[in-house]
Design a protein around this motif. Structure first.
Motif, PDB file in Angstrom:
ATOM      1  N   THR A   1       0.831  -1.205   0.000  1.00 21.35           N
ATOM      2  CA  THR A   1       0.000   0.000   0.000  1.00 21.35           C
ATOM      3  C   THR A   1       0.864   1.252   0.000  1.00 21.35           C
ATOM      4  O   THR A   1       0.598   2.214  -0.725  1.00 21.35           O
TER       5      THR A   1
ATOM      6  N   HIS B   1      -7.070   3.131  -0.119  1.00 25.22           N
ATOM      7  CA  HIS B   1      -5.785   2.698   0.442  1.00 25.22           C
ATOM      8  C   HIS B   1      -5.644   3.155   1.893  1.00 25.22           C
ATOM      9  O   HIS B   1      -5.147   2.415   2.745  1.00 25.22           O
TER      10      HIS B   1
ATOM     11  N   VAL C   1       0.638   4.157  -2.921  1.00 19.61           N
ATOM     12  CA  VAL C   1       0.208   5.545  -2.712  1.00 19.61           C
ATOM     13  C   VAL C   1       1.341   6.526  -2.988  1.00 19.61           C
ATOM     14  O   VAL C   1       1.097   7.658  -3.425  1.00 19.61           O
TER      15      VAL C   1
ATOM     16  N   CYS D   1      -0.707  11.236   0.415  1.00 20.85           N
ATOM     17  CA  CYS D   1      -1.178  11.091  -0.968  1.00 20.85           C
ATOM     18  C   CYS D   1      -2.543  11.748  -1.116  1.00 20.85           C
ATOM     19  O   CYS D   1      -2.823  12.416  -2.124  1.00 20.85           O
TER      20      CYS D   1
ATOM     21  N   ALA E   1      -0.498   7.200   2.791  1.00 17.82           N
ATOM     22  CA  ALA E   1      -1.840   7.362   2.219  1.00 17.82           C
ATOM     23  C   ALA E   1      -2.434   8.715   2.580  1.00 17.82           C
ATOM     24  O   ALA E   1      -3.102   9.356   1.757  1.00 17.82           O
TER      25      ALA E   1
ATOM     26  N   SER F   1       7.385  10.444   1.631  1.00 19.26           N
ATOM     27  CA  SER F   1       6.688   9.183   1.405  1.00 19.26           C
ATOM     28  C   SER F   1       7.641   8.134   0.844  1.00 19.26           C
ATOM     29  O   SER F   1       7.634   6.976   1.278  1.00 19.26           O
TER      30      SER F   1
ATOM     31  N   VAL G   1      -7.415   6.532  -3.790  1.00 14.89           N
ATOM     32  CA  VAL G   1      -6.540   6.978  -2.708  1.00 14.89           C
ATOM     33  C   VAL G   1      -7.163   6.733  -1.341  1.00 14.89           C
ATOM     34  O   VAL G   1      -6.530   6.179  -0.431  1.00 14.89           O
TER      35      VAL G   1
END
Length: 297
Positions: free
Chosen positions: A173, A267, A177, A249, A246, A208, A264
């Motif tokens: 995940t 997730h 993302v 994102c 996430a 990220s 999005v």
């Protein structure tokens, strides 16, 4: 630590991505196409997908060849579950994988297995077999519309392999993302330029990516060592990479990230549910704390 995948491991990962990508019930785009239908009732598990995963060897991966498995180890299982997390594949994947070789039909994907986990059961109504005591289960309204949950009175401690495979799903995940954030930052324009040109957005994407790579190193290392302490550390890092990634994102996408047409928010919701699985971070923190105390003594 630097990890180089073998040709066989790369082929395995590509095969899993191909299968879940082609399934109408798997992959983020396939899931989004179902909305808002799942909100009208409990989501239904795609048995065709389950059989396809069984045929691919997802559940029998670590069984010996004499028992009909591939005879592979935790590193390969981690790669597979990373791909399943990347594609948002629904269902009690970890529980069924762990039941292979114990519950007849689980290895082939003919039987769906759910497990009592820290007072919760995922996909209880869809399961053919439930591991643990699920008596007195009460249905909950899950934050993830594609992961139905039940609460049970008696929690069960999660075994390290289940914790590691959950971490692998979270890693998938987190990677997904991160890629979605970067893609959107490159194509979405504001004030005459891509939003990726703005420093705040750059920082979100960069942070990220750092979390993804740190978590990946930890998860892969734990798969090699199989050590409970390494697994606990990998779980904490993977949970952070998935949830924070996430959320960042979603911020990069802005308001459109909350719409059903966007994957999005799915997730983020799945990452939240997984982060609660197996005692969540608390159980892993206790493992790490106990190890630090033992080392200090």
């Amino acid at each position: 630590m630097r990890f180089q995948l073998t040709g066989e491991q790369k082929a395995l990962r590509a095969a899993v991505r191909d299968v879940v990508g082609r399934s109408s019930a798997a992959g983020a785009l396939g899931l989004v196409a179902q909305f808002p239908a799942p909100l009208k009732g409990a989501p239904r598990l795609d048995r065709g997908l389950w059989l396809a995963l069984g045929e691919l060897g997802v559940f029998s991966l670590r069984l010996g060849e004499a028992d009909g498995g591939a005879g592979l180890g935790l590193p390969e299982a981690v790669l597979v579950f990373e791909e399943l997390g990347w594609a948002l594949v629904p269902g009690p994947l970890v529980a069924t994988h762990l039941a292979a070789g114990v519950v007849p039909g689980a290895a082939a994907g003919e039987v769906v297995v759910a497990a009592v986990d820290d007072g919760f059961v995922e996909w209880l109504d869809a399961a053919d077999v439930v591991i643990g005591d699920a008596s007195g289960a009460v249905a909950l309204r899950s934050v993830d519309p594609l992961t139905p949950l039940h609460r049970v009175p008696a929690p069960a401690r999660t075994e390290p392999v289940a914790v590691l495979l959950t971490a692998a799903e979270q890693l998938g995940t987190a990677a997904r993302v991160c890629g979605l954030a970067v893609q959107h930052a490159r194509t979405r324009e504001q004030f005459g330029q891509p939003i990726g040109g703005f420093q705040a957005v750059k920082h979100l994407c960069a942070q990220s990516l750092v979390r993804v790579e740190v978590a990946r190193a930890a998860v892969y290392a734990a798969a090699v060592t199989g050590d409970a302490v390494d697994i606990a550390a990998a779980r904490l890092l993977a949970d952070e990479a998935a949830v924070r990634g996430a959320r960042d994102c979603l911020q990069v996408h802005g308001g459109m990230g909350f719409t059903w047409e966007s994957e999005v928010h799915l997730h983020l919701k799945r990452a939240w549910v997984r982060a609660r699985r197996g005692g969540g971070g608390t159980e892993s923190e206790e493992v790490l704390a106990a190890d630090l105390v033992a080392c200090a003594g």
